[in-house]
Design a protein around this motif. Structure first.
Motif, PDB file in Angstrom:
ATOM      1  N   CYS A  80      -4.266 -27.251 -17.396  1.00 16.99           N
ATOM      2  CA  CYS A  80      -3.572 -26.211 -17.936  1.00 16.99           C
ATOM      3  C   CYS A  80      -2.330 -27.115 -19.089  1.00 16.99           C
ATOM      4  O   CYS A  80      -2.198 -28.295 -18.596  1.00 16.99           O
ATOM      5  CB  CYS A  80      -2.728 -25.412 -16.969  1.00 16.99           C
ATOM      6  SG  CYS A  80      -3.730 -23.993 -16.352  1.00 16.99           S
ATOM      7  N   HIS A  81      -2.047 -26.518 -19.990  1.00 16.48           N
ATOM      8  CA  HIS A  81      -0.963 -26.992 -20.875  1.00 16.48           C
ATOM      9  C   HIS A  81       0.233 -27.249 -19.919  1.00 16.48           C
ATOM     10  O   HIS A  81       0.480 -26.540 -19.197  1.00 16.48           O
ATOM     11  CB  HIS A  81      -0.487 -26.145 -21.935  1.00 16.48           C
ATOM     12  CG  HIS A  81      -1.557 -25.695 -23.205  1.00 16.48           C
ATOM     13  ND1 HIS A  81      -1.842 -26.747 -24.004  1.00 16.48           N
ATOM     14  CD2 HIS A  81      -2.325 -24.523 -23.206  1.00 16.48           C
ATOM     15  CE1 HIS A  81      -2.817 -25.927 -24.762  1.00 16.48           C
ATOM     16  NE2 HIS A  81      -2.953 -24.702 -24.356  1.00 16.48           N
ATOM     17  N   LYS A  82       1.063 -28.271 -20.373  1.00 14.49           N
ATOM     18  CA  LYS A  82       2.268 -28.799 -19.595  1.00 14.49           C
ATOM     19  C   LYS A  82       3.133 -28.737 -20.449  1.00 14.49           C
ATOM     20  O   LYS A  82       3.067 -29.122 -21.811  1.00 14.49           O
ATOM     21  CB  LYS A  82       1.939 -30.124 -19.053  1.00 14.49           C
ATOM     22  CG  LYS A  82       0.804 -30.409 -18.112  1.00 14.49           C
ATOM     23  CD  LYS A  82       0.902 -29.840 -16.906  1.00 14.49           C
ATOM     24  CE  LYS A  82      -0.117 -29.978 -15.939  1.00 14.49           C
ATOM     25  NZ  LYS A  82      -1.304 -29.721 -15.824  1.00 14.49           N
ATOM     26  N   PRO A  83       4.532 -28.566 -19.852  1.00 13.11           N
ATOM     27  CA  PRO A  83       4.725 -28.177 -18.725  1.00 13.11           C
ATOM     28  C   PRO A  83       4.304 -26.748 -17.979  1.00 13.11           C
ATOM     29  O   PRO A  83       4.330 -25.702 -18.844  1.00 13.11           O
ATOM     30  CB  PRO A  83       6.382 -28.352 -18.578  1.00 13.11           C
ATOM     31  CG  PRO A  83       6.771 -27.838 -19.829  1.00 13.11           C
ATOM     32  CD  PRO A  83       5.830 -28.034 -20.709  1.00 13.11           C
ATOM     33  N   LEU A  84       4.011 -26.600 -16.894  1.00 13.80           N
ATOM     34  CA  LEU A  84       3.898 -25.495 -16.035  1.00 13.80           C
ATOM     35  C   LEU A  84       5.095 -24.526 -16.144  1.00 13.80           C
ATOM     36  O   LEU A  84       6.125 -25.033 -15.975  1.00 13.80           O
ATOM     37  CB  LEU A  84       3.163 -25.650 -14.865  1.00 13.80           C
ATOM     38  CG  LEU A  84       2.000 -26.498 -14.599  1.00 13.80           C
ATOM     39  CD1 LEU A  84       1.560 -26.676 -13.292  1.00 13.80           C
ATOM     40  CD2 LEU A  84       0.906 -25.913 -15.291  1.00 13.80           C
ATOM     41  N   ILE A  85       4.760 -23.257 -15.888  1.00  8.81           N
ATOM     42  CA  ILE A  85       5.916 -22.373 -15.801  1.00  8.81           C
ATOM     43  C   ILE A  85       6.158 -22.242 -14.246  1.00  8.81           C
ATOM     44  O   ILE A  85       5.318 -21.887 -13.561  1.00  8.81           O
ATOM     45  CB  ILE A  85       5.513 -20.755 -16.357  1.00  8.81           C
ATOM     46  CG1 ILE A  85       5.159 -21.180 -17.705  1.00  8.81           C
ATOM     47  CG2 ILE A  85       6.496 -19.808 -16.164  1.00  8.81           C
ATOM     48  CD1 ILE A  85       6.420 -21.482 -18.683  1.00  8.81           C
ATOM     49  N   GLU A  86       7.345 -22.535 -13.960  1.00  5.56           N
ATOM     50  CA  GLU A  86       7.713 -22.321 -12.544  1.00  5.56           C
ATOM     51  C   GLU A  86       9.100 -21.484 -12.305  1.00  5.56           C
ATOM     52  O   GLU A  86       9.965 -21.438 -13.149  1.00  5.56           O
ATOM     53  CB  GLU A  86       8.207 -23.556 -11.993  1.00  5.56           C
ATOM     54  CG  GLU A  86       7.028 -24.697 -11.786  1.00  5.56           C
ATOM     55  CD  GLU A  86       7.431 -26.204 -11.495  1.00  5.56           C
ATOM     56  OE1 GLU A  86       7.179 -26.419 -10.549  1.00  5.56           O
ATOM     57  OE2 GLU A  86       8.192 -26.557 -12.606  1.00  5.56           O
ATOM     58  N   LYS A  87       8.674 -20.526 -11.349  1.00  6.46           N
ATOM     59  CA  LYS A  87       9.823 -19.163 -11.246  1.00  6.46           C
ATOM     60  C   LYS A  87       9.568 -18.657  -9.901  1.00  6.46           C
ATOM     61  O   LYS A  87       8.744 -18.705  -9.352  1.00  6.46           O
ATOM     62  CB  LYS A  87       9.612 -18.496 -12.622  1.00  6.46           C
ATOM     63  CG  LYS A  87       8.189 -17.763 -12.618  1.00  6.46           C
ATOM     64  CD  LYS A  87       7.950 -16.671 -13.946  1.00  6.46           C
ATOM     65  CE  LYS A  87       6.804 -16.267 -13.885  1.00  6.46           C
ATOM     66  NZ  LYS A  87       6.588 -15.293 -15.114  1.00  6.46           N
ATOM     67  N   THR A  88      10.819 -17.859  -9.619  1.00  4.51           N
ATOM     68  CA  THR A  88      10.821 -17.269  -8.516  1.00  4.51           C
ATOM     69  C   THR A  88      11.039 -15.644  -9.032  1.00  4.51           C
ATOM     70  O   THR A  88      11.955 -15.389 -10.000  1.00  4.51           O
ATOM     71  CB  THR A  88      12.095 -17.442  -7.604  1.00  4.51           C
ATOM     72  OG1 THR A  88      11.816 -18.611  -7.288  1.00  4.51           O
ATOM     73  CG2 THR A  88      12.102 -16.430  -6.310  1.00  4.51           C
ATOM     74  N   ARG A  89      10.016 -14.733  -8.540  1.00  3.18           N
ATOM     75  CA  ARG A  89       9.964 -13.343  -9.082  1.00  3.18           C
ATOM     76  C   ARG A  89      10.798 -12.601  -7.935  1.00  3.18           C
ATOM     77  O   ARG A  89      10.290 -12.578  -6.867  1.00  3.18           O
ATOM     78  CB  ARG A  89       8.465 -12.976  -9.312  1.00  3.18           C
ATOM     79  CG  ARG A  89       8.659 -11.458  -9.752  1.00  3.18           C
ATOM     80  CD  ARG A  89       7.383 -10.810 -10.180  1.00  3.18           C
ATOM     81  NE  ARG A  89       7.123 -11.545 -11.576  1.00  3.18           N
ATOM     82  CZ  ARG A  89       6.363 -11.505 -12.385  1.00  3.18           C
ATOM     83  NH1 ARG A  89       5.052 -10.798 -11.935  1.00  3.18           N
ATOM     84  NH2 ARG A  89       6.411 -12.128 -13.556  1.00  3.18           N
ATOM     85  N   HIS A  90      11.515 -11.731  -8.428  1.00  4.80           N
ATOM     86  CA  HIS A  90      12.294 -10.543  -7.830  1.00  4.80           C
ATOM     87  C   HIS A  90      11.964  -9.420  -8.114  1.00  4.80           C
ATOM     88  O   HIS A  90      11.678  -9.127  -9.216  1.00  4.80           O
ATOM     89  CB  HIS A  90      13.630 -10.842  -7.688  1.00  4.80           C
ATOM     90  CG  HIS A  90      14.146 -12.260  -7.159  1.00  4.80           C
ATOM     91  ND1 HIS A  90      14.546 -12.536  -5.946  1.00  4.80           N
ATOM     92  CD2 HIS A  90      14.430 -13.297  -8.158  1.00  4.80           C
ATOM     93  CE1 HIS A  90      14.725 -13.726  -5.794  1.00  4.80           C
ATOM     94  NE2 HIS A  90      15.006 -14.405  -7.162  1.00  4.80           N
TER      95      HIS A  90
END
Length: 154
Positions: A80-90
């Motif tokens: 995958c392309h970098k940077p990766l998407i990092e998140k917290t979902r509410h």
């Protein structure tokens, strides 16, 4: 074949507080072409491959498949392309609509986006008081764009 119809909003950070600890999401893109995106995502302990077509207003074709978690991890780490998407979902319910609020970290630290899926492009939605402004038409806020030009570089 499914159709995704969603609106995307920024929120007032001082008016919204998470009601739960959310679920961790890590995602990357194998393709970020305008005509199609191919996304790999781990969400909690599950993993998915998602193919989305070109946006037509707030609608687009979307197909999603569950894949082995280990395969998704290898794809995220190696292809995958970098940077990766990092998140917290509410997830929050508000007047008959389900809102997904994504709190980004990593290279998109500081960005919080709320999305609501609709049944039709003309469906009306009553906005919670923590909504700031709509960014559905601003491609910078697409996750596929955030992996190419992260929020911290704006």
């Amino acid at each position: 074949m499914g159709i995704e119809i969603e609106r995307k909003y920024l929120i007032y950070k001082d008016k919204w507080q998470p009601k739960d600890e959310g679920v961790s999401i890590r995602q990357g893109y194998l393709s970020t072409d305008k005509e199609r995106t191919v996304r790999v995502r781990t969400k909690g302990k599950k993993a998915y491959l998602t193919i989305k077509g070109e946006n037509k207003g707030i609608s687009r074709m979307e197909m999603e498949y569950e894949i082995p978690f280990e395969d998704a991890t290898k794809l995220l780490d190696n292809l995958c392309h970098k940077p990766l998407i990092e998140k917290t979902r509410h997830i929050e319910e508000h007047l008959g609509h389900t809102w997904e609020i994504d709190v980004f970290f990593g290279d998109n630290e500081g960005l919080i986006v709320a999305e609501v899926e609709l049944l039709s492009p003309t469906e009306e939605v009553k906005l919670p008081d923590w909504i700031d402004r709509e960014v559905s038409d601003d491609k910078r806020y697409y996750n596929s764009s955030l992996c190419l030009k992260p929020y911290i570089t704006w």
